[in-house]
Design an enzyme around this catalytic site. Structure first.
Site, PDB file in Angstrom:
ATOM      1  N   SER A 197      -0.054 -26.031 -35.868  1.00 14.09           N
ATOM      2  CA  SER A 197       0.241 -26.683 -34.593  1.00 14.09           C
ATOM      3  C   SER A 197      -0.715 -26.178 -33.529  1.00 14.09           C
ATOM      4  CB  SER A 197       1.676 -26.377 -34.165  1.00 14.09           C
ATOM      5  OG  SER A 197       1.911 -26.813 -32.835  1.00 14.09           O
TER       6      SER A 197
ATOM      7  N   TYR B 252       7.291 -19.373 -32.225  1.00 13.83           N
ATOM      8  CA  TYR B 252       6.655 -20.453 -32.984  1.00 13.83           C
ATOM      9  C   TYR B 252       5.150 -20.434 -32.783  1.00 13.83           C
ATOM     10  CZ  TYR B 252       5.505 -25.293 -34.284  1.00 13.83           C
ATOM     11  OH  TYR B 252       4.950 -26.423 -34.846  1.00 13.83           O
TER      12      TYR B 252
ATOM     13  N   LYS C 291       2.275 -19.707 -35.677  1.00 15.18           N
ATOM     14  CA  LYS C 291       1.247 -20.684 -36.031  1.00 15.18           C
ATOM     15  C   LYS C 291      -0.152 -20.132 -35.776  1.00 15.18           C
ATOM     16  CE  LYS C 291       3.892 -23.982 -37.521  1.00 15.18           C
ATOM     17  NZ  LYS C 291       3.905 -24.324 -38.964  1.00 15.18           N
TER      18      LYS C 291
ATOM     19  N   THR D 164      10.414 -34.752 -36.623  1.00 12.99           N
ATOM     20  CA  THR D 164      11.139 -33.998 -37.649  1.00 12.99           C
ATOM     21  C   THR D 164      11.783 -32.746 -37.065  1.00 12.99           C
ATOM     22  OG1 THR D 164       9.062 -32.890 -38.253  1.00 12.99           O
ATOM     23  CG2 THR D 164       9.717 -34.802 -39.573  1.00 12.99           C
TER      24      THR D 164
END
Length: 212
Positions: free
Chosen positions: A114, A135, A139, A170
């Site tokens: 990402s 997060y 990443k 998602t």
């Protein structure tokens, strides 16, 4: 394959059944990135059934701290979970499946990443708070791992790349009407998983263009 420690082992089974009904060969396997034994079991199944692995897509992820806007407010349990799923798990799984990848004529490893990682990569010089610090950091480290693995495998036919599939519908924790359907986001992942022998390795791609 289910590849998140929080995913139920039953959810992929009806998806595999639907694929078989559509004429595709599909099997659902339990794969827990926090459980080395499950990785070894999955590897044994692939070894016995196919003898090699053409593509490994590390797609397990989660954004549990979407509303957190500072690394100072990060929950360390969430940070550990993010690192387990996005960094340690894919690293361990690559090691576990390396004999199968090596046995393939030209295997590909695709790490789904990402651009949130750029919050770390550019020194937070974005003029905005750091959203989802656990997060984003996970990443960022996944992108670093991609480069490390690419260099480690440079003398083999195996190519390793990371792909940002864009904002994809998602993540239940976020609601955004501009998010792309998963089927659209999957196109770039398939591209990276089917690169030719002269393709790049160790890089992060967005819309099939390298992020420098």
């Amino acid at each position: 394959m289910s590849s998140s420690p929080h995913a139920t082992s039953q959810r992929p089974k009806p998806l595999a059944e639907r694929l078989r009904e559509d004429g595709y060969a599909a099997t659902a396997l339990r794969l827990d990135l926090a459980d080395q034994a499950s990785m070894d079991e999955a590897g044994s199944y692939v070894t016995q059934t196919f003898g090699h692995l053409d593509a490994l897509v590390n797609n397990a992820s989660g954004m549990p701290d979407y509303r957190v806007l500072s690394a100072l407010d990060a929950d360390m349990d969430v940070v550990r979970s993010a690192l387990e799923v996005s960094v340690i798990g894919p690293w361990a799984l690559t090691q576990a499946l390396l004999p199968l990848l090596t046995a393939a004529p030209a295997a590909r490893i695709v790490n789904v990443s990402s651009l949130a990682a750029q919050q770390v990569a550019v020194g937070l010089d974005l003029g905005e708070p750091m959203r989802s610090p656990a997060y984003a950091m996970a990443k960022y480290l996944l992108n670093a791992l991609t480069g490390v693995l690419g260099r480690a495998l440079k003398d083999t036919p195996i190519l390793v790349n990371a792909v940002d599939p864009g904002n994809t519908a998602t993540h239940p924790e976020r609601v955004d009407e501009t998010d792309r359907p998963a089927v659209d986001s999957a196109n770039d992942i398939v591209w990276a998983a089917t690169l030719g022998a002269d393709g790049p390795t160790g890089q992060l791609f967005v819309d099939r263009k390298p992020v420098l």
